[in-house]
Design a protein around this motif. Structure first.
Motif: not given
Length: 369
Positions: A32-45
Motif C-alpha cells: 500500500l505504501n509503495v502505491l502511495e509513494w508511486a502516486h506522489g512520485a509519478g511512478a505508476t502507469g
C-alpha cells in the motif's frame, strides 16, 4: 535460474534500466505504501518504470491480502512480480538468482522493511544510487533512530542482550545493508513515512505520506454510530501477556460499546476464538490493510486501538470524515517477563506522538470517546 512464481502472478517484469524502479514488499501495508509513494512520485502507469516484487510469506492471511493489493497495483499500471520466496529450502536461491540481473540494472530500489534479512541480502547485490524506504509503521521510527546512532539494525521488540549465533553469522550482510542505507557520495536515501519523524540523519530526505492515493481512490465511508476495535499482534510477538490483553479488550469494548474487532493479520486463530467467546465481539479478518477497509466503510464513528501504526495512519486516511481514533496505552503490568526492556518506552512514544487521536490512559477509568 528462473524465479519461482506463484499461481496467477505476472511472470514478466518491465525492463530494468537507469530509470527503472524495483520495489520489494513482504506485507500488504508495505505494498500500500509503495502505491502511495508511486502516486506522489509519478511512478505508476506503463511509463512509470515501477516493478513491485512480492517476497511472499507463508502465512495464508498475509498472502490473501497481498494478492488483493497486487491486483490494485496492477490496476494502477504497476508491474507485479510474485516470488514464492519462502516456498521451501531452495526457494531463496531461486528467488535471489532470478533477481540478481534486475537488481544490478535498477536505478532506484524501494524497500518496505529495512530490518528484513531477505531485503538486507538483496541490498548487497544492487548498484542503485537511489534508495527509498517506504513506511513499515512503527518500525520506520526505529530504523531512523538506529541509522542516526550508527547501530546495527534490530527490531524494537527483540530482547536486549548479546547477539545470537544467527545474528553473528548474518552480521556482515546486515552491516553492508546499513552502509547502503546511509547516504553518501552519489547515493541518495529517501524515507517516505506517515510517522512523526522530527529529525533524520544528515542526507536522508524525509517525504510525508499523507495517504493521498487512498483518499482519492476510496470513500468517503459510511459511518455508523458504534465503535470498532483494532487488534494487535503484541501478544504474538511476546510483548503483552495474553490474559491481560483479553481483559483489556473486554473492558474497552464494554466501556465504548464496540461491536467489531478487526484482527491483525498475525493474530493466532486460538487467540481470536477466545476473544470472540469471552468478549462477544464480532471478529473480522480484513482482506485488505485497515486503512483501505476503513476508507471504504462502513466503519464505526470511534475506532479504538492499542499503540500501533494505525493510530498514525487512520487519521490521515480518514481525513475529512467524522471518524475519531482513540488509543489505549499499554499498562506496564500487561508486559511479559520476556518483553524487551525498551518495550514500554517505545509503545508510549508511539501513542504520545500520534496526532489527531484521543488518548485513553486506562481501560478502567475512562469515559467513552
Amino acid at each position: 535460474m528462473s524465479p519461482r512464481v506463484g499461481h496467477g502472478a505476472d511472470t514478466t517484469a518491465a525492463p530494468a534500466g537507469a530509470d527503472s524502479t524495483l520495489a520489494f514488499v513482504e506485507s500488504p501495508v508495505q505494498l500500500l505504501n509503495v502505491l502511495e509513494w508511486a502516486h506522489g512520485a509519478g511512478a505508476t502507469g506503463p511509463a512509470g518504470g515501477l516493478t513491485v516484487v512480492v517476497l511472499s510469506p507463508n502465512d495464508p492471511m498475509t498472502r490473501g491480502q497481498l494478492r488483493r493489493m497486487a491486483q490494485l497495483a496492477r490496476d494502477e499500471g504497476v508491474e507485479v512480480r510474485w516470488e514464492e520466496a519462502r516456498g521451501g529450502a531452495t526457494a531463496p536461491f531461486h528467488t535471489i538468482g532470478g533477481l540478481t540481473g534486475p537488481l544490478r540494472r535498477a536505478g532506484r530500489i524501494v524497500i518496505g522493511d529495512p530490518f528484513s534479512r531477505y531485503v538486507q541480502l538483496l541490498l548487497t547485490i544492487t548498484r542503485a544510487r537511489s534508495l527509498v524506504v517506504v513506511d513499515d509503521g512503527t518500525a520506520t521510527m526505529e530504523f531512523i533512530s538506529q541509522l542516526a546512532r550508527g547501530e546495527r539494525l534490530q527490531r524494537w521488540h527483540r530482547k536486549g542482550g548479546r547477539p545470537g549465533p544467527r545474528d553473528l553469522v548474518f552480521a556482515p550482510v546486515s552491516a553492508s545493508a546499513r552502509r547502503r542505507l546511509t547516504p553518501g557520495g552519489a547515493r541518495r536515501v529517501e524515507v517516505f513515512s506517515s510517522m512523526p519523524i522530527d529529525s533524520a540523519p544528515d542526507g536522508v530526505e524525509v517525504t510525508v505520506n499523507a495517504f493521498a492515493w487512498t483518499r482519492e481512490r476510496f470513500g468517503p465511508p459510511r459511518v455508523s454510530k458504534g465503535a470498532d476495535l483494532v487488534g494487535t499482534s503484541l501478544v504474538e510477538t511476546g510483548v503483552v501477556d495474553l490474559d491481560r490483553y483479553v481483559e483489556a479488550v473486554r473492558a474497552l469494548s464494554r466501556t465504548h460499546g464496540a461491536t467489531r474487532y478487526f484482527a491483525h493479520r498475525r493474530e493466532s486463530s486460538e487467540k481470536l476464538h477466545r476473544l470472540a467467546v469471552e468478549t462477544g465481539l464480532q471478529v473480522v479478518r480484513p482482506d485488505l490493510p485497515l486503512e483501505l477497509i476503513a476508507r471504504r466503510g462502513p466503519i464505526g464513528r470511534t475506532i479504538l486501538s492499542f499503540p500501533s501504526t494505525v493510530v498514525h495512519t487512520l487519521p490521515l486516511a480518514l481525513a475529512g470524515t467524522e471518524v475519531k481514533v482513540a488509543v489505549c496505552d499499554i499498562d506496564p503490568a500487561w508486559l511479559t517477563e520476556t518483553a524487551s526492556p525498551r518495550a514500554q518506552g517505545f509503545l508510549s512514544g508511539v501513542t504520545g506522538t500520534a496526532r489527531d487521536v484521543h488518548r485513553l490512559t486506562s481501560v478502567r477509568h475512562v469515559a467513552p470517546a
